[in-house]
Design an enzyme around this catalytic site. Structure first.
Site, PDB file in Angstrom:
ATOM      1  N   THR A  46       0.869  -1.179   0.000  1.00 24.48           N
ATOM      2  CA  THR A  46       0.000   0.000   0.000  1.00 24.48           C
ATOM      3  C   THR A  46       0.903   1.225   0.000  1.00 24.48           C
ATOM      4  O   THR A  46       2.125   1.082  -0.004  1.00 24.48           O
ATOM      5  CB  THR A  46      -0.894   0.024   1.259  1.00 24.48           C
ATOM      6  N   CYS A  47       0.315   2.418   0.039  1.00 21.36           N
ATOM      7  CA  CYS A  47       1.180   3.597   0.022  1.00 21.36           C
ATOM      8  C   CYS A  47       1.966   3.729   1.328  1.00 21.36           C
ATOM      9  O   CYS A  47       2.949   4.457   1.387  1.00 21.36           O
ATOM     10  CB  CYS A  47       0.377   4.852  -0.278  1.00 21.36           C
ATOM     11  N   HIS A  97       0.476  -8.353  13.971  1.00 25.13           N
ATOM     12  CA  HIS A  97       0.758  -7.187  13.127  1.00 25.13           C
ATOM     13  C   HIS A  97      -0.251  -7.100  11.974  1.00 25.13           C
ATOM     14  O   HIS A  97      -0.829  -6.040  11.723  1.00 25.13           O
ATOM     15  CB  HIS A  97       2.183  -7.267  12.581  1.00 25.13           C
ATOM     16  N   MET A 187      -8.671  23.610  -2.033  1.00 21.43           N
ATOM     17  CA  MET A 187      -9.491  23.048  -0.955  1.00 21.43           C
ATOM     18  C   MET A 187     -10.952  22.962  -1.385  1.00 21.43           C
ATOM     19  O   MET A 187     -11.653  21.995  -1.072  1.00 21.43           O
ATOM     20  CB  MET A 187      -9.353  23.968   0.262  1.00 21.43           C
TER      21      MET A 187
END
Lengths: 419, 257
Positions: A46-47, A97, A187
């Protein structure tokens, strides 16, 4: 069979290193196949992390070395820089984990929603056998439980998400709700996208420079208008997002009053993302007008994150329970062969004795023969029930191997094959 | 035997009230307990009402206490329609303590006894039943309006914890309270019309006058909403004011007349 995990994550490795070992779904599937010679393998990328899960009968050091070498190989020339931040976990720690990862407890934002799907995807393209299949299924179960039984994933974790959630608190379903964007800031666009993902309809993008507004309007499938059209648009828009760089208020009670009157009590939500503010806070005194500025939204996000952190404590308990269940299951594997041998031996004795008595039993009617079969099977099952349960319990308490050896010795299991 | 059924109902309603209060700080667990309390209590009270009906030769809820018993059953029954959805479960915060308190009052007044013999004819029974159902609906709409006012206040105050304890959306509360009030008013109107059937001139008393005043108040509110856009806070306040009239003035005038 043992489990090994080797990985890097946002906790130790900066993005420059993480991106060196990141792989997409196709890459994860290919790497899992490459690793899975004589073992099970799943690659979770994942990132925020890349982790390799391996399960095999190989010794600990061999398994770790294989996984580490594969991970470092992904980094190519940066392998040496990666080595100090690689973590290695085994068996119970590796399982715990993964359960924490699936529950979103290892994420930057506790309880973030993407990770459960990413774990599922990794599992689906991995090469799994009995151990990793059970591990990942239970991890997904733990992740779902954490989300269902706690509120860890319920509250928004960013300003745009908070603005959209507030709109839902006022209007409920946002499907087709007209949204007015005032200003074409970044935004504002992020918030618009969030509202659109929940069904909101961007009615117009009002900007001082219409041409600039048109770029954003095209991206959110809307139209651009000048700021002078705002008063008229307020009559129909339910949500107004503002983020201009104007030095003073763009919307004040005087300009908004006629439009608000024509709304006949229908509520309207102003989300003011600009500094200095675009919306006069005095509007909030009007019935049905709700005005939120950037500080209000940040307070809402902070409260949400605080709530997530509180819920994370409860989620940790759920994850610990699931990890313990997995540990018990894994430990029970040590006694399964002994239990199977014991049952096979008992069945062998039972059928042998029945065969010896065949001469006498053969005279019995069929129904009575079946009864004898049934009764002897039940006797064997009842005798073996308690030892089976006790062995599994002992396995959960780490004495399983000792018990298995004792049973093998007492019943002479495996001796015939050896002799 | 029938009298004993009031206890499980009362205990379950009380449990639901406590569980809903607990759900303000916790998550789904308390709310689920609350919903089960509502279900179990309502089933127990249904059994109680059936037992009372079987034990009676006519309409056994003609007394004020009996009517209160039936009223509680109707309120909780109406709440069950929404209460079982997570969105509206917090309405139970208002409804369940009220239901428990009123059931205690009904029990104290003898309205839950199996030996209730104060029966009435079918016309009066219909009148009482419809009036109670209408008032139960109005109670529920006031509960929804109360939730609206609470949610509106939180939104106006820009409460940072707004998204941690989520109430139903403002617009949904406004719409639902208005619909509930409308349906209740129709039922109440039917009750009044049926009541006119047994009305003799000279019977007109203060409680009837108050009932009509309540009817006029709600009807006016609904017309203003439709014709003049009376939405939001002012409409919610009107519904709460209406319930205040129902809860305070009606019993007082009933006992006075």
């Amino acid at each position: 069979m043992r489990l090994a995990l080797v990985g890097v994550s946002h906790r130790q490795a900066p993005v420059e290193l993480r991106e060196r070992v990141a792989v997409d779904a196709t890459g994860a599937a290919a790497l899992a196949r490459e690793l899975a010679h004589g073992c099970e393998a799943v690659v979770l990328s994942t990132c925020n992390r890349t982790e390799l899960y391996l399960a095999s009968e190989e010794p600990d050091d061999v398994l770790d070395a294989r996984a580490s070498a594969s991970l470092l190989a992904l980094a190519g020339d940066d392998g040496a820089a990666l080595a100090p931040v690689v973590y290695r976990l085994g068996d119970d720690s590796a399982a715990l984990h993964l359960f924490r990862v699936a529950a979103g407890l290892d994420s930057l934002v506790p309880g973030e929603g993407e990770i459960l799907g990413q774990v599922r995807d990794a599992f689906e393209v991995g090469v799994t056998g009995p151990l990793l299949d059970r591990l990942f299924r239970q991890a997904l179960h733990a992740g779902r439980r954490a989300r269902v039984e706690t509120a860890i994933g319920e509250s928004p974790a960013s300003v745009p998400a908070a603005a959209a959630a507030l709109a839902q608190q006022v209007f409920g379903d946002l499907d087709g709700r007209p949204v007015l964007l005032v200003g074409a800031g970044k935004m504002s666009e992020l918030t618009a996208r969030n509202l659109r993902s929940r069904g909101g309809l961007i009615a117009a993008v009002a900007n001082r420079t219409v041409a600039h507004g048109e770029e954003l309007a095209a991206r959110v499938e809307s139209r651009a208008v000048g700021l002078e059209e705002i008063p008229a648009l307020l009559a129909t828009a339910d949500v107004v997002i503002t983020s201009t760089s104007a030095p003073g208020f763009v919307i004040d009670p005087a300009t908004a009053a006629p439009a608000l009157r024509s709304r006949r009590g229908r509520p309207i939500l102003f989300v003011d993302l600009a500094v200095p503010r675009d919306v006069d806070p005095g509007l909030a005194t009007i019935d049905g007008c709700f005005v939120y500025d950037i500080d209000d939204l940040e307070s809402v996000v902070e409260a949400s994150l605080a709530g997530r952190r509180v819920e994370a404590v409860r989620a940790e308990q759920i994850v610990a329970v699931e990890a313990e269940r997995f540990r018990e299951w894994q430990a029970s594997l040590a006694v399964v062969p002994a239990i199977a041998s014991l049952r096979a031996r008992a069945e062998e004795i039972r059928s042998g004795e029945l065969a010896k008595a065949e001469g006498r039993l053969g005279r019995l009617p069929e129904s009575e023969r079946r009864l004898v079969e049934s009764v002897t099977s039940q006797i064997v099952a009842k005798i073996l029930h308690l030892p089976t349960v006790r062995m599994k319990e002992a396995a959960a308490g780490a004495d399983g191997v000792v018990y298995a050896d004792v049973v093998r010795h007492l019943f002479g299991l495996g001796e015939e094959e050896q002799s | 035997m029938a009298e004993l059924l009031v206890w499980p109902a009362l205990i379950a309603y009380g449990e639901a009230a406590v569980a809903y209060a607990g759900s303000l700080r916790g998550t789904g667990g308390s709310a689920r307990l609350g919903i089960w309390g509502v279900r179990v209590g309502w089933l127990a009270q249904t059994a109680l009402l059936i037992a009372q009906a079987l034990d009676s030769s006519g309409f056994p809820w003609g007394t004020w206490a009996g009517a209160l018993n039936l009223f509680v059953w109707l309120v909780v029954g109406a709440y069950l329609i929404w209460g079982c959805t997570p969105r509206y479960r917090l309405l139970g915060l208002a409804v369940m303590p009220l239901a428990a308190a009123l059931l205690v009052a009904a029990w104290a007044g003898g309205g839950t006894d199996a030996s209730t013999r104060d029966t009435a004819g079918w016309l009066l029974a219909m009148h009482v039943g419809l009036m109670l159902a209408g008032l139960a609906g109005l109670t529920l709409s006031a509960g929804l309006a109360g939730l609206y006012l609470w949610q509106e206040r939180r939104l106006k105050k820009r409460d940072a914890g707004l998204l941690r304890l989520r109430l139903p959306p403002l617009e949904s509360l406004d719409r639902l309270s208005a619909r509930t009030a409308f349906v209740s008013l129709v039922v109440l109107t039917a009750g009044i019309v049926v009541g006119l059937g047994s009305f003799a001139s000279g019977d007109f008393d203060v409680s009837m006058a108050v009932t009509l005043a309540i009817w006029v108040l709600y009807a006016t509110g609904l017309i203003l909403r439709r014709e003049m856009g009376l939405h939001g806070r002012r409409f919610a306040e009107l519904l709460v004011l209406g319930l205040t009239l129902v809860a305070i003035v009606l019993p007082l005038t009933h006992f006075a007349s």
